[in-house]
Design an enzyme around this catalytic site. Sequence first.
Site, PDB file in Angstrom:
ATOM      1  N   LYS A   1       9.001 -13.221  -6.344  1.00 45.67           N
ATOM      2  CA  LYS A   1      10.415 -13.189  -6.739  1.00 45.67           C
ATOM      3  C   LYS A   1      10.558 -12.958  -8.255  1.00 45.67           C
ATOM      4  CE  LYS A   1      12.440 -13.663  -2.704  1.00 45.67           C
ATOM      5  NZ  LYS A   1      13.111 -12.522  -2.058  1.00 45.67           N
TER       6      LYS A   1
ATOM      7  N   ILE B   1      19.190 -22.014   1.075  1.00 45.21           N
ATOM      8  CA  ILE B   1      20.234 -21.530   1.986  1.00 45.21           C
ATOM      9  C   ILE B   1      19.774 -21.840   3.414  1.00 45.21           C
ATOM     10  CG2 ILE B   1      21.605 -19.511   2.693  1.00 45.21           C
ATOM     11  CD1 ILE B   1      21.890 -20.185  -0.348  1.00 45.21           C
TER      12      ILE B   1
ATOM     13  N   ASN C   1      17.115  -7.023   1.067  1.00 42.66           N
ATOM     14  CA  ASN C   1      17.233  -8.439   1.401  1.00 42.66           C
ATOM     15  C   ASN C   1      16.006  -9.011   2.110  1.00 42.66           C
ATOM     16  OD1 ASN C   1      18.632 -11.022   2.395  1.00 42.66           O
ATOM     17  ND2 ASN C   1      18.137  -9.939   4.300  1.00 42.66           N
TER      18      ASN C   1
ATOM     19  N   TYR D   1       5.171 -16.902  -3.357  1.00 39.09           N
ATOM     20  CA  TYR D   1       6.602 -16.580  -3.219  1.00 39.09           C
ATOM     21  C   TYR D   1       7.258 -16.534  -4.602  1.00 39.09           C
ATOM     22  CZ  TYR D   1      11.438 -16.973  -1.467  1.00 39.09           C
ATOM     23  OH  TYR D   1      12.770 -16.766  -1.197  1.00 39.09           O
TER      24      TYR D   1
ATOM     25  N   SER E   1      15.579 -14.935  -5.822  1.00 37.84           N
ATOM     26  CA  SER E   1      15.596 -16.372  -5.541  1.00 37.84           C
ATOM     27  C   SER E   1      15.555 -17.153  -6.845  1.00 37.84           C
ATOM     28  CB  SER E   1      14.357 -16.748  -4.717  1.00 37.84           C
ATOM     29  OG  SER E   1      14.223 -18.147  -4.608  1.00 37.84           O
TER      30      SER E   1
HETATM   31  N1  NAP Z   1      16.981 -19.116   2.803  1.00 37.19           N
HETATM   32  C1  NAP Z   1      16.779 -19.435   1.523  1.00 37.19           C
HETATM   33  O1  NAP Z   1      16.791 -20.637   1.119  1.00 37.19           O
HETATM   34  C2  NAP Z   1      16.551 -18.356   0.507  1.00 37.19           C
HETATM   35  C3  NAP Z   1      16.644 -18.713  -0.841  1.00 37.19           C
HETATM   36  C4  NAP Z   1      16.433 -17.732  -1.812  1.00 37.19           C
HETATM   37  C5  NAP Z   1      16.152 -16.442  -1.432  1.00 37.19           C
HETATM   38  N2  NAP Z   1      16.051 -16.125  -0.103  1.00 37.19           N
HETATM   39  C6  NAP Z   1      15.729 -14.737   0.231  1.00 37.19           C
HETATM   40  O2  NAP Z   1      16.727 -14.220   1.081  1.00 37.19           O
HETATM   41  C7  NAP Z   1      16.172 -13.147   1.845  1.00 37.19           C
HETATM   42  C8  NAP Z   1      16.572 -13.312   3.312  1.00 37.19           C
HETATM   43  O3  NAP Z   1      16.010 -14.520   3.775  1.00 37.19           O
HETATM   44  P1  NAP Z   1      16.681 -15.443   4.890  1.00 37.19           P
HETATM   45  O4  NAP Z   1      16.709 -16.822   4.343  1.00 37.19           O
HETATM   46  O5  NAP Z   1      17.910 -14.826   5.411  1.00 37.19           O
HETATM   47  O6  NAP Z   1      15.485 -15.425   5.953  1.00 37.19           O
HETATM   48  P2  NAP Z   1      15.378 -15.063   7.519  1.00 37.19           P
HETATM   49  O7  NAP Z   1      16.544 -15.636   8.256  1.00 37.19           O
HETATM   50  O8  NAP Z   1      14.008 -15.450   7.903  1.00 37.19           O
HETATM   51  O9  NAP Z   1      15.526 -13.468   7.520  1.00 37.19           O
HETATM   52  C9  NAP Z   1      14.513 -12.659   6.999  1.00 37.19           C
HETATM   53  C10 NAP Z   1      14.802 -11.223   7.355  1.00 37.19           C
HETATM   54  O10 NAP Z   1      13.769 -10.395   6.808  1.00 37.19           O
HETATM   55  C11 NAP Z   1      13.290  -9.535   7.833  1.00 37.19           C
HETATM   56  N3  NAP Z   1      11.874  -9.223   7.654  1.00 37.19           N
HETATM   57  C12 NAP Z   1      10.871 -10.077   7.318  1.00 37.19           C
HETATM   58  N4  NAP Z   1       9.692  -9.426   7.305  1.00 37.19           N
HETATM   59  C13 NAP Z   1       9.964  -8.134   7.635  1.00 37.19           C
HETATM   60  C14 NAP Z   1       9.167  -6.972   7.802  1.00 37.19           C
HETATM   61  N5  NAP Z   1       7.829  -6.972   7.628  1.00 37.19           N
HETATM   62  N6  NAP Z   1       9.787  -5.819   8.174  1.00 37.19           N
HETATM   63  C15 NAP Z   1      11.120  -5.777   8.364  1.00 37.19           C
HETATM   64  N7  NAP Z   1      11.930  -6.843   8.219  1.00 37.19           N
HETATM   65  C16 NAP Z   1      11.351  -8.000   7.863  1.00 37.19           C
HETATM   66  C17 NAP Z   1      13.500 -10.295   9.120  1.00 37.19           C
HETATM   67  O11 NAP Z   1      13.530  -9.366  10.188  1.00 37.19           O
HETATM   68  P3  NAP Z   1      13.109  -9.714  11.720  1.00 37.19           P
HETATM   69  O12 NAP Z   1      13.641 -11.101  11.997  1.00 37.19           O
HETATM   70  O13 NAP Z   1      13.822  -8.679  12.513  1.00 37.19           O
HETATM   71  O14 NAP Z   1      11.639  -9.659  11.746  1.00 37.19           O
HETATM   72  C18 NAP Z   1      14.828 -10.978   8.859  1.00 37.19           C
HETATM   73  O15 NAP Z   1      15.906 -10.132   9.169  1.00 37.19           O
HETATM   74  C19 NAP Z   1      14.667 -13.173   1.598  1.00 37.19           C
HETATM   75  O16 NAP Z   1      14.328 -12.183   0.656  1.00 37.19           O
HETATM   76  C20 NAP Z   1      14.444 -14.556   1.007  1.00 37.19           C
HETATM   77  O17 NAP Z   1      13.316 -14.612   0.173  1.00 37.19           O
HETATM   78  C21 NAP Z   1      16.253 -17.042   0.879  1.00 37.19           C
END
Ligand code: NAP
Length: 260
Positions: A162, A191, A94, A158, A145
């Site tokens: 993806k 999201i 994730n 990005y 995504s």
């Molecule tokens: N939000 C959206 O609109 C959306 C849409 C499509 C896809 N996504 C995908 O969903 C996934 C989760 O995103 P989210 O929206 O939940 O974002 P988020 O709240 O920013 O969470 C991202 C997570 O990834 C971890 N992370 C990032 N870089 C890291 C690293 N170098 N090492 C270890 N952990 C790392 C962070 O850990 P720490 O905080 O502990 O650093 C955090 O737990 C991602 O792959 C994103 O691309 C999100």
Amino acid sequence: MSNSNMFSGKVVLITGASSGIGAATAIHFASEGASLALTGRNTQNLEEIARKCEENKGVKTITIVADLNVEDDIKNIVERTINTFGKLDILVNNAGIFKIGTLEETSVQDYDAVFSTNIRSVYILTKLVVPYLEKTKGNIVNVSSLAGTRPLPGLIVYCMAKAALNQFTKCLAVELAAKQIRVNSVNPGTIDTDIFRRAGMNDEENKQYLARGKAIHPLGRVGQPEEVAMSIAFLASSQASFTTGETLAVDGGRNIVCPR
Ligand SMILES: NC(=O)c1ccc[n+]([C@@H]2O[C@H](COP(=O)([O-])OP(=O)(O)OC[C@H]3O[C@@H](n4cnc5c(N)ncnc54)[C@H](OP(=O)(O)O)[C@@H]3O)[C@@H](O)[C@H]2O)c1
């Protein structure tokens, strides 16, 4: 959220469990009785999510602080998980980062950062866990995504990463099918998480971005992390036992519309 114990006896490893979609996914799996290995960089957030998971009777969690850009940290994630639980049933890839910018606005460092976190780490971690998933006939859910199939303006690296993750899901599903390991992804639209603020949007820009989401998702709103968590759990469950190589849209219909 249900409490049917659908994942009782299952061990689930979730990257990026300290925030957003990963945190919601951890809490959802815990509500269904799973044992959890939760990893991320933010110790405090991880501990808080683990505590929420353990509010469910009998649920055991471990937290592993790890930077997915560091290969030894990835090895440690797998070692700690197997040493603690003795097996692995489900991997949820994730964790991810977002970089805003066109080709002319992004740097090679931005490119490397996105590909390292969003793709390279997935490749390394998945490679290490396949032998364990083979033993349990387990499965993998990647968090991709909408950006993997639809070019979102000003998000080139990005979108490219993806797209690679979508193809990773499909190639790996074919490769691992003979071992009875299923590989799928969820492909969310917008999201409501911290990812946009982390990519540099201020609070006002973040608010405007989410507000615009109302207009561009046919369901008339952005999604919540829990909605993605439920789709991840579905793909990881026996209810999806004949589904592999699927990239499941969780985007309020956004990927099917064409501007006019
Ligand atoms: N939000 C959206 O609109 C959306 C849409 C499509 C896809 N996504 C995908 O969903 C996934 C989760 O995103 P989210 O929206 O939940 O974002 P988020 O709240 O920013 O969470 C991202 C997570 O990834 C971890 N992370 C990032 N870089 C890291 C690293 N170098 N090492 C270890 N952990 C790392 C962070 O850990 P720490 O905080 O502990 O650093 C955090 O737990 C991602 O792959 C994103 O691309 C999100």
